[in-house]
Design a protein around this motif. Structure first.
Motif, mmCIF file in Angstrom:
data_model
loop_
_atom_site.group_PDB
_atom_site.id
_atom_site.type_symbol
_atom_site.label_atom_id
_atom_site.label_comp_id
_atom_site.label_asym_id
_atom_site.label_seq_id
_atom_site.Cartn_x
_atom_site.Cartn_y
_atom_site.Cartn_z
ATOM 1 N N ARG A 26 0.841 -1.201 0.000
ATOM 2 C CA ARG A 26 0.000 0.000 0.000
ATOM 3 C C ARG A 26 0.873 1.247 0.000
ATOM 4 O O ARG A 26 0.633 2.195 -0.755
ATOM 5 C CB ARG A 26 -0.914 -0.028 1.234
ATOM 6 N N GLU A 27 1.893 1.267 0.863
ATOM 7 C CA GLU A 27 2.802 2.412 0.928
ATOM 8 C C GLU A 27 3.530 2.608 -0.397
ATOM 9 O O GLU A 27 3.701 3.739 -0.866
ATOM 10 C CB GLU A 27 3.809 2.232 2.057
ATOM 11 N N PHE A 56 4.279 5.815 -5.678
ATOM 12 C CA PHE A 56 4.577 5.940 -7.106
ATOM 13 C C PHE A 56 4.277 7.337 -7.638
ATOM 14 O O PHE A 56 5.027 7.866 -8.455
ATOM 15 C CB PHE A 56 3.854 4.882 -7.935
ATOM 16 N N ALA A 57 3.194 7.968 -7.191
ATOM 17 C CA ALA A 57 2.871 9.329 -7.643
ATOM 18 C C ALA A 57 3.950 10.317 -7.210
ATOM 19 O O ALA A 57 4.317 11.223 -7.959
ATOM 20 C CB ALA A 57 1.510 9.755 -7.113
ATOM 21 N N GLN A 109 8.196 9.331 -16.567
ATOM 22 C CA GLN A 109 7.247 9.735 -15.530
ATOM 23 C C GLN A 109 5.945 8.948 -15.671
ATOM 24 O O GLN A 109 5.381 8.476 -14.682
ATOM 25 C CB GLN A 109 6.964 11.231 -15.621
ATOM 26 N N GLU A 110 5.485 8.788 -16.871
ATOM 27 C CA GLU A 110 4.247 8.038 -17.116
ATOM 28 C C GLU A 110 4.414 6.567 -16.746
ATOM 29 O O GLU A 110 3.504 5.951 -16.196
ATOM 30 C CB GLU A 110 3.839 8.185 -18.581
ATOM 31 N N ASN A 166 2.233 4.687 -13.772
ATOM 32 C CA ASN A 166 1.336 3.598 -14.138
ATOM 33 C C ASN A 166 1.767 2.212 -13.656
ATOM 34 O O ASN A 166 1.167 1.213 -14.047
ATOM 35 C CB ASN A 166 1.157 3.574 -15.657
ATOM 36 N N ILE A 167 2.780 2.140 -12.811
ATOM 37 C CA ILE A 167 3.239 0.831 -12.336
ATOM 38 C C ILE A 167 2.115 0.080 -11.621
ATOM 39 O O ILE A 167 1.857 -1.087 -11.922
ATOM 40 C CB ILE A 167 4.478 0.968 -11.438
#
Length: 90
Positions: free
Chosen positions: A37-38, A43-44, A55-56, A60-61
Motif C-alpha cells: 500500500r505504501e 509511485f505518484a 514519468q508516465e 502507471n506501475i
C-alpha cells in the motif's frame, strides 16, 4: 521498470523484457500488503522525479501490475469499483 519499458528492442530482447516484468509483478504482489500500500501510494511522489515517458511509466506501475486489485483481493465491492475504473480507462 523504466529500463524494461522504454529500452529499444535492439538493446533489450523483448522476451527478456517480458520475463523481467513477470518476475517483478510476482515480487510486487508477494510483498506484505501494508508495505505494498505504501509503495503504491509512493509511485505518484516518485514519478515527479522523472519527466516525459519515464514519468508516465512510474505513474502507471500500480495500474500495469494490477496492484490495487491485489490489495483489494478480499474486498469484492472494491474489486468491482476497480474493474469499472479499469473499463472506463481502457
Amino acid at each position: 521498470m523504466i529500463f524494461a519499458d522504454l529500452t529499444d528492442e535492439d538493446v533489450l530482447d523483448p522476451d527478456a523484457a517480458v520475463e523481467m516484468m513477470e518476475v517483478l509483478g510476482a515480487q510486487l504482489e508477494a510483498l506484505d500488503k501494508g508495505f505494498l500500500r505504501e509503495l503504491v501510494d509512493a509511485f505518484a511522489v516518485i514519478a515527479a522525479d522523472y519527466s516525459g515517458e519515464a514519468q508516465e511509466v512510474v505513474r502507471n506501475i500500480a495500474y500495469g501490475f494490477y496492484l490495487e486489485e491485489a490489495l483489494a483481493a478480499d474486498d469484492p465491492v472494491r474489486l468491482a469499483e476497480l474493474e469499472a475504473l479499469r473499463d472506463a480507462r481502457d
